[in-house]
Scaffold this motif. Structure first.
Motif, PDB file in Angstrom:
ATOM      1  N   LYS A   1      65.999 -27.351  18.151  1.00 55.33           N
ATOM      2  CA  LYS A   1      65.568 -26.978  16.940  1.00 55.33           C
ATOM      3  C   LYS A   1      66.771 -26.308  15.947  1.00 55.33           C
ATOM      4  CE  LYS A   1      60.725 -26.200  18.272  1.00 55.33           C
ATOM      5  NZ  LYS A   1      59.811 -25.396  18.179  1.00 55.33           N
ATOM      6  N   PRO A   2      67.176 -26.937  15.163  1.00 54.55           N
ATOM      7  CA  PRO A   2      68.479 -26.440  14.524  1.00 54.55           C
ATOM      8  C   PRO A   2      68.319 -24.872  13.805  1.00 54.55           C
ATOM      9  CG  PRO A   2      67.893 -28.664  13.660  1.00 54.55           C
ATOM     10  CD  PRO A   2      66.653 -28.308  14.632  1.00 54.55           C
ATOM     11  N   ALA A   3      67.159 -24.615  13.534  1.00 57.64           N
ATOM     12  CA  ALA A   3      67.085 -23.352  13.174  1.00 57.64           C
ATOM     13  C   ALA A   3      67.124 -22.213  14.324  1.00 57.64           C
ATOM     14  CB  ALA A   3      65.487 -23.102  12.388  1.00 57.64           C
ATOM     15  N   GLU A   4      66.866 -22.520  15.739  1.00 58.65           N
ATOM     16  CA  GLU A   4      66.967 -21.632  16.566  1.00 58.65           C
ATOM     17  C   GLU A   4      68.219 -21.936  17.597  1.00 58.65           C
ATOM     18  OE1 GLU A   4      63.320 -21.646  18.986  1.00 58.65           O
ATOM     19  OE2 GLU A   4      62.370 -21.980  17.106  1.00 58.65           O
ATOM     20  N   ASP A   5      68.654 -23.355  17.714  1.00 58.31           N
ATOM     21  CA  ASP A   5      69.800 -23.550  18.602  1.00 58.31           C
ATOM     22  C   ASP A   5      70.861 -23.763  18.136  1.00 58.31           C
ATOM     23  OD1 ASP A   5      67.095 -23.749  20.290  1.00 58.31           O
ATOM     24  OD2 ASP A   5      66.963 -25.754  20.329  1.00 58.31           O
ATOM     25  N   SER A   6      71.723 -23.820  18.975  1.00 53.67           N
ATOM     26  CA  SER A   6      73.341 -24.227  18.346  1.00 53.67           C
ATOM     27  C   SER A   6      74.001 -25.017  19.405  1.00 53.67           C
ATOM     28  CB  SER A   6      74.010 -23.012  18.492  1.00 53.67           C
ATOM     29  OG  SER A   6      75.347 -23.393  18.099  1.00 53.67           O
ATOM     30  N   VAL A   7      74.270 -26.208  18.906  1.00 52.22           N
ATOM     31  CA  VAL A   7      74.951 -27.299  19.879  1.00 52.22           C
ATOM     32  C   VAL A   7      76.411 -27.505  18.972  1.00 52.22           C
ATOM     33  CG1 VAL A   7      75.087 -29.650  21.019  1.00 52.22           C
ATOM     34  CG2 VAL A   7      73.107 -28.226  20.812  1.00 52.22           C
ATOM     35  N   ARG A   8      77.414 -27.659  19.518  1.00 50.83           N
ATOM     36  CA  ARG A   8      79.033 -27.746  18.994  1.00 50.83           C
ATOM     37  C   ARG A   8      79.442 -28.979  19.593  1.00 50.83           C
ATOM     38  NH1 ARG A   8      81.050 -23.910  15.489  1.00 50.83           N
ATOM     39  NH2 ARG A   8      79.502 -22.136  15.242  1.00 50.83           N
ATOM     40  N   ILE A   9      79.914 -30.086  18.946  1.00 50.30           N
ATOM     41  CA  ILE A   9      80.599 -31.062  19.778  1.00 50.30           C
ATOM     42  C   ILE A   9      81.919 -31.480  19.110  1.00 50.30           C
ATOM     43  CG2 ILE A   9      80.400 -33.546  20.053  1.00 50.30           C
ATOM     44  CD1 ILE A   9      77.383 -33.464  19.841  1.00 50.30           C
ATOM     45  N   TYR A  10      82.860 -31.075  19.986  1.00 50.39           N
ATOM     46  CA  TYR A  10      84.286 -31.085  19.490  1.00 50.39           C
ATOM     47  C   TYR A  10      84.693 -32.588  19.983  1.00 50.39           C
ATOM     48  CZ  TYR A  10      83.976 -26.144  18.801  1.00 50.39           C
ATOM     49  OH  TYR A  10      83.354 -25.048  18.395  1.00 50.39           O
ATOM     50  N   VAL A  11      85.280 -33.190  19.004  1.00 49.61           N
ATOM     51  CA  VAL A  11      85.919 -34.605  19.050  1.00 49.61           C
ATOM     52  C   VAL A  11      87.312 -34.663  19.471  1.00 49.61           C
ATOM     53  CG1 VAL A  11      86.135 -37.212  18.520  1.00 49.61           C
ATOM     54  CG2 VAL A  11      84.104 -35.679  17.700  1.00 49.61           C
ATOM     55  N   LEU A  12      87.809 -34.988  20.611  1.00 52.50           N
ATOM     56  CA  LEU A  12      89.435 -34.890  20.786  1.00 52.50           C
ATOM     57  C   LEU A  12      89.825 -36.165  21.503  1.00 52.50           C
ATOM     58  CD1 LEU A  12      88.944 -31.625  23.085  1.00 52.50           C
ATOM     59  CD2 LEU A  12      89.519 -31.706  20.811  1.00 52.50           C
ATOM     60  N   ASP A  13      91.076 -36.333  20.849  1.00 50.72           N
ATOM     61  CA  ASP A  13      91.883 -37.835  21.192  1.00 50.72           C
ATOM     62  C   ASP A  13      92.447 -37.548  22.719  1.00 50.72           C
ATOM     63  OD1 ASP A  13      93.974 -36.238  20.633  1.00 50.72           O
ATOM     64  OD2 ASP A  13      94.587 -37.348  18.926  1.00 50.72           O
ATOM     65  N   ALA A  14      93.057 -38.524  23.003  1.00 44.79           N
ATOM     66  CA  ALA A  14      93.693 -38.518  24.397  1.00 44.79           C
ATOM     67  C   ALA A  14      94.696 -37.574  24.394  1.00 44.79           C
ATOM     68  CB  ALA A  14      94.384 -40.020  24.475  1.00 44.79           C
ATOM     69  N   GLY A  15      95.450 -37.253  23.326  1.00 42.04           N
ATOM     70  CA  GLY A  15      96.749 -36.356  23.098  1.00 42.04           C
ATOM     71  C   GLY A  15      96.241 -34.944  23.273  1.00 42.04           C
ATOM     72  N   ALA A  16      94.925 -34.601  22.844  1.00 45.47           N
ATOM     73  CA  ALA A  16      94.443 -33.315  23.175  1.00 45.47           C
ATOM     74  C   ALA A  16      94.085 -33.243  24.831  1.00 45.47           C
ATOM     75  CB  ALA A  16      93.140 -33.204  22.201  1.00 45.47           C
ATOM     76  N   VAL A  17      93.638 -34.240  25.230  1.00 44.86           N
ATOM     77  CA  VAL A  17      93.302 -34.069  26.753  1.00 44.86           C
ATOM     78  C   VAL A  17      94.323 -33.916  27.499  1.00 44.86           C
ATOM     79  CG1 VAL A  17      92.212 -35.295  28.384  1.00 44.86           C
ATOM     80  CG2 VAL A  17      91.171 -35.544  26.346  1.00 44.86           C
ATOM     81  N   ARG A  18      95.436 -34.437  27.323  1.00 44.64           N
ATOM     82  CA  ARG A  18      96.682 -34.482  27.856  1.00 44.64           C
ATOM     83  C   ARG A  18      97.427 -33.011  27.905  1.00 44.64           C
ATOM     84  NH1 ARG A  18      97.633 -39.554  26.148  1.00 44.64           N
ATOM     85  NH2 ARG A  18      98.895 -38.902  24.477  1.00 44.64           N
ATOM     86  N   LYS A  19      96.961 -32.306  26.716  1.00 44.27           N
ATOM     87  CA  LYS A  19      97.349 -31.037  26.463  1.00 44.27           C
ATOM     88  C   LYS A  19      96.525 -29.795  27.024  1.00 44.27           C
ATOM     89  CE  LYS A  19     100.014 -32.642  22.255  1.00 44.27           C
ATOM     90  NZ  LYS A  19      99.959 -32.570  20.923  1.00 44.27           N
ATOM     91  N   THR A  20      95.430 -30.171  27.460  1.00 43.80           N
ATOM     92  CA  THR A  20      94.366 -29.286  27.936  1.00 43.80           C
ATOM     93  C   THR A  20      95.210 -28.357  29.329  1.00 43.80           C
ATOM     94  OG1 THR A  20      92.603 -30.659  27.314  1.00 43.80           O
ATOM     95  CG2 THR A  20      92.221 -28.861  29.121  1.00 43.80           C
ATOM     96  N   ILE A  21      95.129 -27.296  29.072  1.00 48.60           N
ATOM     97  CA  ILE A  21      95.493 -26.202  30.069  1.00 48.60           C
ATOM     98  C   ILE A  21      94.155 -25.651  30.655  1.00 48.60           C
ATOM     99  CG2 ILE A  21      96.609 -24.156  30.410  1.00 48.60           C
ATOM    100  CD1 ILE A  21      98.175 -24.462  27.853  1.00 48.60           C
ATOM    101  N   THR A  22      93.987 -25.899  32.087  1.00 49.03           N
ATOM    102  CA  THR A  22      93.140 -25.293  32.620  1.00 49.03           C
ATOM    103  C   THR A  22      93.456 -24.352  33.694  1.00 49.03           C
ATOM    104  OG1 THR A  22      93.002 -27.137  34.176  1.00 49.03           O
ATOM    105  CG2 THR A  22      91.562 -27.377  32.423  1.00 49.03           C
ATOM    106  N   TYR A  23      92.741 -23.553  34.241  1.00 52.39           N
ATOM    107  CA  TYR A  23      92.996 -22.491  35.329  1.00 52.39           C
ATOM    108  C   TYR A  23      91.650 -22.434  36.261  1.00 52.39           C
ATOM    109  CZ  TYR A  23      96.505 -20.957  32.091  1.00 52.39           C
ATOM    110  OH  TYR A  23      97.771 -20.965  31.141  1.00 52.39           O
ATOM    111  N   GLY A  24      91.813 -22.580  37.504  1.00 48.75           N
ATOM    112  CA  GLY A  24      90.892 -22.547  38.513  1.00 48.75           C
ATOM    113  C   GLY A  24      89.868 -23.725  38.428  1.00 48.75           C
ATOM    114  N   SER A  25      90.379 -24.917  37.761  1.00 49.46           N
ATOM    115  CA  SER A  25      89.452 -26.221  37.846  1.00 49.46           C
ATOM    116  C   SER A  25      90.393 -27.250  37.646  1.00 49.46           C
ATOM    117  CB  SER A  25      88.329 -26.096  36.908  1.00 49.46           C
ATOM    118  OG  SER A  25      88.836 -26.031  35.517  1.00 49.46           O
ATOM    119  N   GLU A  26      89.687 -28.371  37.510  1.00 50.21           N
ATOM    120  CA  GLU A  26      90.694 -29.690  37.433  1.00 50.21           C
ATOM    121  C   GLU A  26      90.620 -30.175  36.110  1.00 50.21           C
ATOM    122  OE1 GLU A  26      88.867 -33.132  39.431  1.00 50.21           O
ATOM    123  OE2 GLU A  26      88.567 -32.058  41.305  1.00 50.21           O
ATOM    124  N   GLN A  27      91.997 -30.695  35.648  1.00 51.23           N
ATOM    125  CA  GLN A  27      92.023 -31.314  34.298  1.00 51.23           C
ATOM    126  C   GLN A  27      90.812 -32.221  33.759  1.00 51.23           C
ATOM    127  OE1 GLN A  27      94.808 -29.270  32.711  1.00 51.23           O
ATOM    128  NE2 GLN A  27      95.341 -31.378  32.049  1.00 51.23           N
TER     129      GLN A  27
END
Length: 97
Positions: free
Chosen positions: A62-88
């Protein structure tokens, strides 16, 4: 078929009706990707899979109540992802339930 990386984040209010929607949303997203944090999914999807996911999300929330965000990332962004305490983020075979 090429895929893109989608980061999906959702926030729904703390009501009985929203809790039911949250459960349905979580189950649906589990069929598309990996649950990484409380309201966060990482998904590698084709254009067709993403189109199906969008339709399902739009029917469920229900858009008036709920919030969903979808971020579209390319392969370059995935390779640049920094993670701590979990897998890439890594692409696994996607199985749609």
């Amino acid at each position: 078929m090429s895929t893109l990386f989608y980061l999906i984040i959702y926030d729904l209010p703390d009501t009985k009706a929203a809790n039911k929607r949250r459960t349905k949303l979580h189950k649906m997203l589990s069929g598309y990707g990996t649950w990484t944090q409380y309201s966060v999914f990482e998904c590698f999807l084709t254009a067709v899979q993403f189109a199906k996911l969008k339709v399902q999300v739009e029917k469920l929330i229900k858009p008036a109540e709920d919030s969903v965000r979808i971020y579209v990332l390319d392969a370059g962004a995935v390779r640049k992802t920094i993670t701590y305490g979990s897998e890439q983020p890594r692409q696994q075979e996607t199985i749609i339930l």
